[in-house]
Design a protein around this motif. Structure first.
Motif, PDB file in Angstrom:
ATOM      1  N   LYS A 344       6.482  -2.021   2.174  1.00 39.20           N
ATOM      2  CA  LYS A 344       5.694  -1.198   1.256  1.00 39.20           C
ATOM      3  C   LYS A 344       4.910  -0.145   2.031  1.00 39.20           C
ATOM      4  O   LYS A 344       4.847   1.022   1.623  1.00 39.20           O
ATOM      5  CB  LYS A 344       4.746  -2.078   0.447  1.00 39.20           C
ATOM      6  CG  LYS A 344       5.412  -2.840  -0.686  1.00 39.20           C
ATOM      7  CD  LYS A 344       4.382  -3.611  -1.500  1.00 39.20           C
ATOM      8  CE  LYS A 344       5.024  -4.311  -2.701  1.00 39.20           C
ATOM      9  NZ  LYS A 344       4.032  -5.055  -3.491  1.00 39.20           N
ATOM     10  N   THR A 345       4.319  -0.570   3.133  1.00 32.54           N
ATOM     11  CA  THR A 345       3.574   0.374   3.965  1.00 32.54           C
ATOM     12  C   THR A 345       4.496   1.440   4.531  1.00 32.54           C
ATOM     13  O   THR A 345       4.143   2.622   4.596  1.00 32.54           O
ATOM     14  CB  THR A 345       2.869  -0.376   5.106  1.00 32.54           C
ATOM     15  OG1 THR A 345       2.019  -1.390   4.564  1.00 32.54           O
ATOM     16  CG2 THR A 345       2.040   0.571   5.948  1.00 32.54           C
ATOM     17  N   ALA A 347       7.314   2.512   3.176  1.00 30.90           N
ATOM     18  CA  ALA A 347       7.724   3.421   2.101  1.00 30.90           C
ATOM     19  C   ALA A 347       6.632   4.447   1.799  1.00 30.90           C
ATOM     20  O   ALA A 347       6.918   5.627   1.584  1.00 30.90           O
ATOM     21  CB  ALA A 347       8.059   2.613   0.846  1.00 30.90           C
ATOM     22  N   LYS A 348       5.365   4.008   1.812  1.00 32.55           N
ATOM     23  CA  LYS A 348       4.270   4.946   1.574  1.00 32.55           C
ATOM     24  C   LYS A 348       4.157   5.956   2.708  1.00 32.55           C
ATOM     25  O   LYS A 348       3.862   7.133   2.490  1.00 32.55           O
ATOM     26  CB  LYS A 348       2.964   4.173   1.413  1.00 32.55           C
ATOM     27  CG  LYS A 348       2.865   3.376   0.109  1.00 32.55           C
ATOM     28  CD  LYS A 348       1.519   2.686  -0.003  1.00 32.55           C
ATOM     29  CE  LYS A 348       1.425   1.903  -1.312  1.00 32.55           C
ATOM     30  NZ  LYS A 348       0.115   1.197  -1.430  1.00 32.55           N
ATOM     31  N   ALA A 349       4.381   5.501   3.935  1.00 36.74           N
ATOM     32  CA  ALA A 349       4.303   6.409   5.074  1.00 36.74           C
ATOM     33  C   ALA A 349       5.384   7.478   5.007  1.00 36.74           C
ATOM     34  O   ALA A 349       5.189   8.608   5.471  1.00 36.74           O
ATOM     35  CB  ALA A 349       4.422   5.627   6.379  1.00 36.74           C
ATOM     36  N   GLY A 351       6.361   8.776   2.251  1.00 34.11           N
ATOM     37  CA  GLY A 351       6.088   9.620   1.094  1.00 34.11           C
ATOM     38  C   GLY A 351       6.719   9.146  -0.195  1.00 34.11           C
ATOM     39  O   GLY A 351       6.757   9.894  -1.184  1.00 34.11           O
ATOM     40  N   GLY A 353       6.417   7.276  -3.436  1.00 34.79           N
ATOM     41  CA  GLY A 353       5.386   6.732  -4.298  1.00 34.79           C
ATOM     42  C   GLY A 353       5.901   5.601  -5.156  1.00 34.79           C
ATOM     43  O   GLY A 353       7.022   5.091  -5.001  1.00 34.79           O
ATOM     44  N   ASP A 354       5.055   5.181  -6.126  1.00 37.56           N
ATOM     45  CA  ASP A 354       5.417   4.083  -7.012  1.00 37.56           C
ATOM     46  C   ASP A 354       6.595   4.446  -7.906  1.00 37.56           C
ATOM     47  O   ASP A 354       7.325   3.574  -8.365  1.00 37.56           O
ATOM     48  CB  ASP A 354       4.214   3.671  -7.876  1.00 37.56           C
ATOM     49  CG  ASP A 354       3.072   3.142  -7.018  1.00 37.56           C
ATOM     50  OD1 ASP A 354       3.358   2.639  -5.901  1.00 37.56           O
ATOM     51  OD2 ASP A 354       1.910   3.235  -7.455  1.00 37.56           O
ATOM     52  N   TYR A 356       9.253   5.968  -7.035  1.00 34.61           N
ATOM     53  CA  TYR A 356      10.521   6.036  -6.305  1.00 34.61           C
ATOM     54  C   TYR A 356      11.369   4.813  -6.649  1.00 34.61           C
ATOM     55  O   TYR A 356      10.920   3.673  -6.533  1.00 34.61           O
ATOM     56  CB  TYR A 356      10.251   6.086  -4.806  1.00 34.61           C
ATOM     57  CG  TYR A 356      11.507   6.142  -3.965  1.00 34.61           C
ATOM     58  CD1 TYR A 356      12.276   7.297  -3.912  1.00 34.61           C
ATOM     59  CD2 TYR A 356      11.912   5.029  -3.222  1.00 34.61           C
ATOM     60  CE1 TYR A 356      13.424   7.359  -3.132  1.00 34.61           C
ATOM     61  CE2 TYR A 356      13.058   5.077  -2.450  1.00 34.61           C
ATOM     62  CZ  TYR A 356      13.808   6.245  -2.405  1.00 34.61           C
ATOM     63  OH  TYR A 356      14.936   6.286  -1.644  1.00 34.61           O
TER      64      TYR A 356
END
Length: 420
Positions: A344-345, A347-349, A351, A353-354, A356
């Motif tokens: 999860k971290t 994926a956020k790094a 770019g 978002g929720d 996706y």
């Protein structure tokens, strides 16, 4: 006289209560013994027991050392991040030179310090308020620092998630007696423990004598090991630090081996060039985000050629993986909850978002990938499976190297899939 300093008028003797200096008004009362006796000034005798009043230039000097509260907070935070004592660098840079001199004392050693304004410099204590440990080295201090950290790991209250009443301070590249004695002097002032790794025998011996003279607890971290190896090999140590100019510029075979290993490992990252797997010393296999790449780079710095192969559902592993020597293949696994959090971290790094649409960090997909990897590991019982959950890269690397060396030395290994 050891070191190059100015000739001194009189050697330093152990401090007594009657010879204590008064700290500046900005400093808290210091319960530790003074490091230098008060200087007798013309027209005044020390028999009256009262220290001389501070001179105007001393007051101005102490006031000049003060800074704004904001600057003090910034400097302290910066020093703590760099693992150094706040304010000590300025104290050391402005302090006078010191040296160890031979005298007629029974200890056959006395420390002579030119009396100066540095005795009045007040160094703030850390916010944690713990006991100080000074790590002194004539090189980078890597050996001593890691030894101290390993030793602190034996104390439960020093774990990361708990408060530890110990503050470590690294003093590296201490290659002359002046700087060395200033550090020991500061350690005596703060009641710190001094742990040192000094290759030069004269520097190490002077450190011991200075610490004994000032009542500073100390331990030579390197000397017992060096003496044991010298006795075992029958060869005297050179006593030259690794950072010495005489050792710089020498490109050894080990250096080129590590450079070659790093170059190979970078090119083999994430399943690239599977035809070169037979050239690898270690092959790591695991699902995405199990730490294959950082572990590979760490092992490469140790001189091992490492390749890593990702396990992806629906994608066959390269055939060369099963054709090479299976003794050098290692599986990596991880707790699914931890793996999901890491993904999860990640994926956020990147770019994402929720909104996706991807099952990359979904728990069901994570469990399926780990199950698929475990099935592959079970089909190849010669692959040791290492759980990386809660392990530092160094710890995982130590397990890999130990198993690899055991196999190279032909130690018996169970022919079943074993988890570590």
């Amino acid at each position: 006289m050891i070191g190059s300093t100015k000739p001194l008028a009189a050697p330093l003797h152990p401090p007594y209560p009657s010879g204590r200096r008064l700290a500046p008004p900005s400093c808290a009362p210091d319960s530790s013994p003074a490091l230098t006796p008060a200087v007798e000034r013309p027209g005044q005798s020390q028999s009256d027991g009262a220290p001389p009043p501070p001179r105007p230039d001393e007051v101005a000097s102490s006031l000049a050392l003060r800074a704004s509260p904001q600057l003090n907070r910034w400097s302290r935070s910066r020093a703590l991040r760099s693992n150094r004592r706040p304010g000590l660098e300025s104290a050391l840079s402005s302090s006078s030179a010191a040296s160890v001199t031979k005298t007629s004392r029974p200890e056959d050693a006395a420390v002579a310090v030119e009396d100066g304004e540095d005795d009045d410099v007040c160094v703030e204590t850390d916010a944690a308020g713990g006991k100080a440990i000074y790590i002194v080295s004539d090189g980078t201090g890597w050996t001593a620092e890691h030894s101290v950290n390993a030793a602190l790991g034996q104390f439960e209250h020093c774990f990361v998630d708990r408060g530890c009443a110990v503050n470590t301070h690294l003093f590296s590249m201490i290659d002359n007696m002046d700087r060395l004695l200033e550090v020991i002097k500061q350690a005596a002032k703060e009641g710190a423990l001094v742990l040192y790794t000094l290759a030069d025998p004269s520097m190490a011996e002077s450190t011991k004598k200075a610490c004994d003279f000032w009542g500073v607890p100390s331990t030579d971290v390197l000397r017992p090991t060096v003496e044991a190896i010298a006795s075992h090999m029958g060869v005297a140590p050179s006593g030259i630090p690794r950072s010495s100019p005489s050792r710089q510029g020498q490109l050894t075979e080990d250096y080129f081996r590590r450079i070659d290993a790093i170059d190979f490992t970078i090119k083999q990252d994430d399943g690239a060039l599977p035809q070169n797997l037979n050239r690898a010393d270690i092959v790591l296999v695991g699902v995405s985000r199990t730490g294959k790449t950082p572990l590979s780079i760490y092992l490469a710095q140790k001189g091992y050629k490492v390749a890593n192969v990702p396990v992806v559902m629906g994608v066959d592993l390269p055939k060369t993986l099963f054709e090479i020597n299976q003794d050098k293949v290692f599986g990596l696994t991880i707790n699914p909850v931890v793996l999901q959090a890491i993904r999860k971290t990640r994926a956020k790094a990147l770019g994402f978002g929720d909104g996706y649409q991807s099952n990359y960090a979904e728990m069901d997909h994570v469990r399926q990938e780990l199950l698929h990897a475990n099935q592959i590991f079970a089909q190849h019982p010669m692959w040791p499976v290492i759980a990386v959950t809660g392990r530092a890269i160094e710890e995982t690397a130590a397990v890999v190297v130990r198993i690899l060396q055991d196999r190279i030395q032909k130690y018996s290994m169970p022919r079943i899939s074993k988890r570590y």
